[in-house]
Design an enzyme around this catalytic site. Structure first.
Site, PDB file in Angstrom:
ATOM      1  N   ALA A  62      -0.264 -17.575  -2.268  1.00 37.58           N
ATOM      2  CA  ALA A  62      -0.088 -17.015  -3.607  1.00 37.58           C
ATOM      3  C   ALA A  62       1.386 -17.116  -3.963  1.00 37.58           C
ATOM      4  O   ALA A  62       2.234 -17.230  -3.083  1.00 37.58           O
ATOM      5  CB  ALA A  62      -0.519 -15.556  -3.590  1.00 37.58           C
ATOM      6  N   GLY A 101      -3.533 -18.150   0.426  1.00 30.87           N
ATOM      7  CA  GLY A 101      -4.431 -18.718  -0.577  1.00 30.87           C
ATOM      8  C   GLY A 101      -4.614 -20.219  -0.400  1.00 30.87           C
ATOM      9  O   GLY A 101      -5.654 -20.771  -0.762  1.00 30.87           O
ATOM     10  N   GLU A 104      -7.195 -20.577   2.177  1.00 31.46           N
ATOM     11  CA  GLU A 104      -8.472 -20.127   1.607  1.00 31.46           C
ATOM     12  C   GLU A 104      -9.083 -21.202   0.710  1.00 31.46           C
ATOM     13  O   GLU A 104     -10.290 -21.412   0.709  1.00 31.46           O
ATOM     14  CB  GLU A 104      -8.258 -18.830   0.821  1.00 31.46           C
ATOM     15  CG  GLU A 104      -7.906 -17.669   1.742  1.00 31.46           C
ATOM     16  CD  GLU A 104      -7.711 -16.367   0.999  1.00 31.46           C
ATOM     17  OE1 GLU A 104      -6.815 -16.320   0.145  1.00 31.46           O
ATOM     18  OE2 GLU A 104      -8.462 -15.414   1.265  1.00 31.46           O
ATOM     19  N   GLU A 124      -1.121 -12.947   5.406  1.00 35.61           N
ATOM     20  CA  GLU A 124      -1.089 -11.799   4.487  1.00 35.61           C
ATOM     21  C   GLU A 124      -0.733 -10.479   5.145  1.00 35.61           C
ATOM     22  O   GLU A 124      -0.061  -9.639   4.539  1.00 35.61           O
ATOM     23  CB  GLU A 124      -2.436 -11.665   3.759  1.00 35.61           C
ATOM     24  CG  GLU A 124      -2.649 -12.671   2.645  1.00 35.61           C
ATOM     25  CD  GLU A 124      -3.159 -14.027   3.111  1.00 35.61           C
ATOM     26  OE1 GLU A 124      -3.147 -14.280   4.337  1.00 35.61           O
ATOM     27  OE2 GLU A 124      -3.547 -14.833   2.265  1.00 35.61           O
TER      28      GLU A 124
HETATM   29  N1  COA Z   1       5.447 -18.363  -3.482  1.00 34.92           N
HETATM   30  C1  COA Z   1       6.558 -18.714  -4.162  1.00 34.92           C
HETATM   31  N2  COA Z   1       7.657 -19.228  -3.596  1.00 34.92           N
HETATM   32  C2  COA Z   1       7.609 -19.387  -2.265  1.00 34.92           C
HETATM   33  C3  COA Z   1       6.486 -19.049  -1.486  1.00 34.92           C
HETATM   34  C4  COA Z   1       5.373 -18.517  -2.147  1.00 34.92           C
HETATM   35  N3  COA Z   1       4.268 -18.180  -1.492  1.00 34.92           N
HETATM   36  N4  COA Z   1       6.759 -19.319  -0.195  1.00 34.92           N
HETATM   37  C5  COA Z   1       8.003 -19.813  -0.174  1.00 34.92           C
HETATM   38  N5  COA Z   1       8.519 -19.850  -1.427  1.00 34.92           N
HETATM   39  C6  COA Z   1       9.848 -20.343  -1.817  1.00 34.92           C
HETATM   40  C7  COA Z   1      10.950 -19.584  -1.104  1.00 34.92           C
HETATM   41  O1  COA Z   1      11.282 -18.394  -1.785  1.00 34.92           O
HETATM   42  C8  COA Z   1      12.066 -20.603  -1.133  1.00 34.92           C
HETATM   43  O2  COA Z   1      12.612 -20.604  -2.420  1.00 34.92           O
HETATM   44  P1  COA Z   1      14.181 -20.776  -2.632  1.00 34.92           P
HETATM   45  O3  COA Z   1      14.509 -22.091  -2.033  1.00 34.92           O
HETATM   46  O4  COA Z   1      14.354 -20.658  -4.076  1.00 34.92           O
HETATM   47  O5  COA Z   1      14.761 -19.629  -1.870  1.00 34.92           O
HETATM   48  C9  COA Z   1      11.337 -21.921  -0.974  1.00 34.92           C
HETATM   49  O6  COA Z   1       9.974 -21.658  -1.363  1.00 34.92           O
HETATM   50  C10 COA Z   1      11.327 -22.464   0.417  1.00 34.92           C
HETATM   51  O7  COA Z   1      10.863 -21.452   1.298  1.00 34.92           O
HETATM   52  P2  COA Z   1      11.503 -21.268   2.736  1.00 34.92           P
HETATM   53  O8  COA Z   1      10.849 -20.124   3.389  1.00 34.92           O
HETATM   54  O9  COA Z   1      12.971 -21.242   2.590  1.00 34.92           O
HETATM   55  O10 COA Z   1      11.104 -22.663   3.383  1.00 34.92           O
HETATM   56  P3  COA Z   1      10.541 -23.008   4.806  1.00 34.92           P
HETATM   57  O11 COA Z   1      10.306 -24.455   4.800  1.00 34.92           O
HETATM   58  O12 COA Z   1      11.365 -22.401   5.863  1.00 34.92           O
HETATM   59  O13 COA Z   1       9.137 -22.272   4.923  1.00 34.92           O
HETATM   60  C11 COA Z   1       6.962 -21.593   4.261  1.00 34.92           C
HETATM   61  C12 COA Z   1       8.107 -22.605   4.058  1.00 34.92           C
HETATM   62  C13 COA Z   1       5.922 -21.897   3.226  1.00 34.92           C
HETATM   63  C14 COA Z   1       6.381 -21.751   5.673  1.00 34.92           C
HETATM   64  C15 COA Z   1       7.509 -20.161   4.111  1.00 34.92           C
HETATM   65  O14 COA Z   1       8.239 -20.090   2.900  1.00 34.92           O
HETATM   66  C16 COA Z   1       6.472 -19.085   4.059  1.00 34.92           C
HETATM   67  O15 COA Z   1       6.005 -18.641   5.069  1.00 34.92           O
HETATM   68  N6  COA Z   1       6.122 -18.660   2.840  1.00 34.92           N
HETATM   69  C17 COA Z   1       5.243 -17.560   2.612  1.00 34.92           C
HETATM   70  C18 COA Z   1       3.840 -17.924   2.780  1.00 34.92           C
HETATM   71  C19 COA Z   1       2.952 -16.731   2.576  1.00 34.92           C
HETATM   72  O16 COA Z   1       3.154 -15.649   3.064  1.00 34.92           O
HETATM   73  N7  COA Z   1       1.909 -16.964   1.820  1.00 34.92           N
HETATM   74  C20 COA Z   1       0.919 -15.973   1.586  1.00 34.92           C
HETATM   75  C21 COA Z   1       1.272 -15.205   0.397  1.00 34.92           C
HETATM   76  S1  COA Z   1      -0.057 -14.087   0.103  1.00 34.92           S
END
Ligand code: COA
Length: 687
Positions: A62, A101, A104, A124
């Site tokens: 999400a 998501g 999912e 989550e």
């Molecule tokens: N929604 C919006 N933006 C997101 C995001 C999300 N779910 N997940 C990551 N981002 C953004 C970060 O804020 C960051 O933005 P910035 O560069 O402006 O700071 C950018 O994406 C890169 O994320 P970052 O964590 O720095 O990169 P990474 O390569 O180390 O890791 C992920 C990527 C996806 C593994 C990690 O960001 C992550 O675990 N995200 C959350 C996933 C999550 O919890 N999803 C479930 C939500 S219910």
């Protein structure tokens, strides 16, 4: 700009989500995705569809920016239901990370093809919620209850290979052609008329009720205080019911958690982590440093653990120790530690051997010459560390990062032992280094910005949580810990028992009380440090050490340990020593309530952190919170000490500190100027 494109590869429709940076399922993406899917299904020339993503990753969940705000349909669950209704094969093409998501969505497709380095997970619970798009119902139908429970309650990702073995993905493609492989897969499904594999139509395989009770017991032990993992067990248990009933249960729990306090708090922690990666004064265009080889000096517990961190992500590492017997002991311990954590992570024996094979033992410092990064982890002795750095200065190749893993020595003094202080930095790993996520990245005055940036990037590559701190004594975490330890000692002097103090902190949410933790780590190291620096404010700890009670390693400390047991029991001898100290100091012991113990141990942390913020040693309150949550066991669901202080109300914290400072005659408890200013402005640390 978010876009969802519909392209045609012959008779296969390719729906491509393009929403940089991580293809989050924002409102706009969900609307467009539902529309493109509808168009593809309505198009008579389309025989099958592939859902793929542009850029670096499949959908990572999400959109965190929309979390907690009012959202409107279609929700992820609606799109999943739409996929359930598709009568043409739909295949997910997964690269990067399919999270929340995103997973999912993939689970609602009929098949999943993944790149070999793809990772999948439902994180989550880390945000204090559970999956709300059918994940708790479809995942157990795909991989069985046991793995689904692990993944959903722990929130960790699994790799493509494990996902294939578990039945979560159906095929692993080569990196370059995951989309092409998914298209080919879809064509095969059409040509061979495969029946559509809808997880919703599958029953969950038999799951004995012990699985659920065991999961609850594990959670109570490892994730104590967190609501979401326990609720996630309830949601997964509902997958044994008919699909729609299970979905309803998931929705109800999801909604309840979203209204609860832990969601807000853990969201704060989540944003603090993203923020910590941004260092305000680092230019954005620093050239990245290539790191292909590492070296670690010192094969003790820390050195071995750090070497494993490199090996675990495929970076060859030379582990250097001066003494042959010590090197052999270190290697044996390293293998033992890794075997036990490999068991927890379901690593195969072959993978384990491959990783351990990347650790090359050596008895010569000269073997650090080829390394792009060298981490020194020798005994905590400044002169010794300086000697190592003087030698490294001669040996290391130009441009190598020279890091010290010291937890309290002066990084600037270590850097000064070299002719290249700009390349020297502190990387303060926490023990056990291959498990703990936190690394304090200690930036000394002369550390080059490029070295700071490269160290942050490297730590992230090692899957650590790097937090940049200044090179002041004790950095951030241990400097704060010092304040708490002094107050803990004073609590014993004033009348509390070690058990009273530990119980109060465990009830607050720490995994262990401060005295049990000190017994585990050993009392002697800080005792020696205090003696060297003439610190006399720890009369109880000093008296225990003088009696040879160094903690678990000597069988006695604040508690007594039966042979082979790690569980301390109250010890009348320790009580006698404490009572002698009280008599010597003329203190009449008073009972101290648990709530007061908590205040006396948490507020000094907040006060010291405020001073560190003011001095620029800590950059942001969020960094302090991350350090204490990830390095010192502060309960994440309380948001860290600074967030907690805001919840209590900074004004009450200030008043209470002022009162304690007077009552105890302790200048360190006088409210820090930053706190006074914030209170005057009617603000907290965050707002
Ligand atoms: N929604 C919006 N933006 C997101 C995001 C999300 N779910 N997940 C990551 N981002 C953004 C970060 O804020 C960051 O933005 P910035 O560069 O402006 O700071 C950018 O994406 C890169 O994320 P970052 O964590 O720095 O990169 P990474 O390569 O180390 O890791 C992920 C990527 C996806 C593994 C990690 O960001 C992550 O675990 N995200 C959350 C996933 C999550 O919890 N999803 C479930 C939500 S219910």
């Amino acid at each position: 700009m978010a876009e969802v494109r519909l392209e045609h590869a012959g008779d296969v429709a390719v729906i491509e989500i393009d929403n940089p940076p991580v293809n989050a399922l924002s409102q706009a993406v969900r609307v467009a995705l539902a529309a493109r899917l509808g168009e593809a299904m309505a198009d008579g020339t389309v025989k099958a569809a592939v859902i793929a993503c542009a850029g670096r990753t499949f959908v990572a969940g999400a959109d965190i920016n929309e979390l907690g705000k009012p959202r409107s349909p279609p929700f992820t669950g609606d799109i999943a239901a739409q996929l359930d209704g598709c009568t043409k094969p739909v295949v997910a093409a997964i690269h990067g990370t399919a999270l929340g998501g995103g997973l999912e969505l993939a689970l609602a497709c009929h098949w999943r093809v993944a790149a070999p380095d793809a990772r999948l997970g439902l994180p989550e619970v880390k945000l204090g919620i559970i999956p709300g798009g059918g994940g708790t119902q479809r995942l157990p139908r795909a991989v069985g209850v046991k793995l689904a429970l692990d993944m959903i309650t722990g929130g960790d990702m699994i790799g493509a290979q494990a996902a294939l073995e578990a039945g979560l993905v159906d095929e692993i493609a080569t990196r370059a052609d995951v989309r092409a492989a998914a298209i080919a897969f879809a064509r095969r499904a059409v040509a061979e008329k495969w029946p559509l594999k809808r997880l919703r139509d599958r029953a969950v395989e038999f799951a004995p009720s012990e699985l659920f009770s065991r999961a609850r017991t594990e959670i109570a032990r490892r994730q104590r205080g967190l609501e979401a993992p326990l609720k996630a067990v309830d949601a997964v248990a509902a997958s044994l019911k008919p699909f729609d009933d299970g979905l309803k249960r998931e929705q109800a729990i999801f909604a309840e958690l979203q209204r609860g306090p832990q969601f807000g708090t853990l969201r704060h922690v989540f944003f603090a982590e993203r923020e910590a990666a941004k260092i305000p004064d680092l230019p954005a265009d620093l050239p990245p440093r290539e790191i292909t080889q590492a070296a670690v000096i010192g094969a003790g517990t820390m050195g071995g653990g750090i070497a494993l961190c490199f090996a675990a992500v495929g970076i060859p590492v030379t582990l250097i120790e001066a003494d042959k017997a010590a090197l052999e002991r270190g290697l044996a311990a390293l293998r033992r530690n890794y075997e036990s954590s490999a068991r927890r992570q379901n690593l195969s024996a072959a993978e384990l051997d491959k990783r351990l094979g990347l650790v090359k033992p050596s008895l010569q410092l000269a073997h650090a010459a080829a390394a792009d990064v060298i981490v020194e982890a020798v005994f905590e002795d400044l002169a010794l560390k300086q000697r190592v750095f003087r030698d490294l200065d001669r040996i290391a190749k130009p441009g190598a990062i020279l890091a010290t893993n010291t937890s309290y020595q002066d990084v600037e003094a270590i850097a000064a032992a070299t002719a290249r202080p700009a390349d020297v930095i502190g990387l303060h790993f926490f023990s056990p280094a291959h498990i703990m996520r936190l690394v304090e990245v200690v930036r000394a005055k002369e550390t080059a910005p490029a070295v700071v940036a490269a160290s942050i990037a490297l730590m992230r590559r090692l899957r650590k949580l790097p937090v940049v701190v200044g090179a002041a004594p004790g950095f951030v975490g241990n400097r704060m810990l010092f304040e708490r330890s002094r107050e803990a000692d004073r609590l014993l002097r004033d009348g509390a028992s070690p058990q009273d103090v530990d119980r109060a902190m465990v009830e607050f949410g720490f995994p262990m009380g401060p005295f049990a933790a000190t017994d585990l780590a050993g009392l002697d190291i800080s005792w020696r440090m205090r003696k060297a620096r003439g610190i006399v404010e720890f009369p109880v700890a000093d008296a225990l050490c003088e009696a040879g009670r160094f903690g678990q390693k000597t069988g006695t400390g604040y508690y007594r340990y039966e042979a082979g047991s790690r569980q301390g029991v109250p010890d009348p001898e320790a009580d006698r020593i404490i009572s002698d100290v009280r008599n010597r100091l003329g203190v009449a012991p008073q009972p101290i309530a648990a709530a007061v113990i908590v205040e006396r141990l948490i507020y000094p942390l907040v006060n010291q952190a405020a001073r560190l913020l003011e001095a620029g040693v800590a950059l942001r309150p969020g960094d302090v919170d991350l350090i204490w949550i990830n390095g010192y066991g502060f309960p994440a669901w309380r948001g860290g000490p600074m967030f907690y202080a805001d919840q209590i109300g900074l004004e009450s914290v200030r008043d209470r500190l002022g009162h304690l400072a007077r009552e105890l005659g302790e200048p360190a408890l006088v409210p820090a100027p930053l706190i006074e200013r914030r209170v005057k402005e009617g603000r907290g640390f965050y707002a």
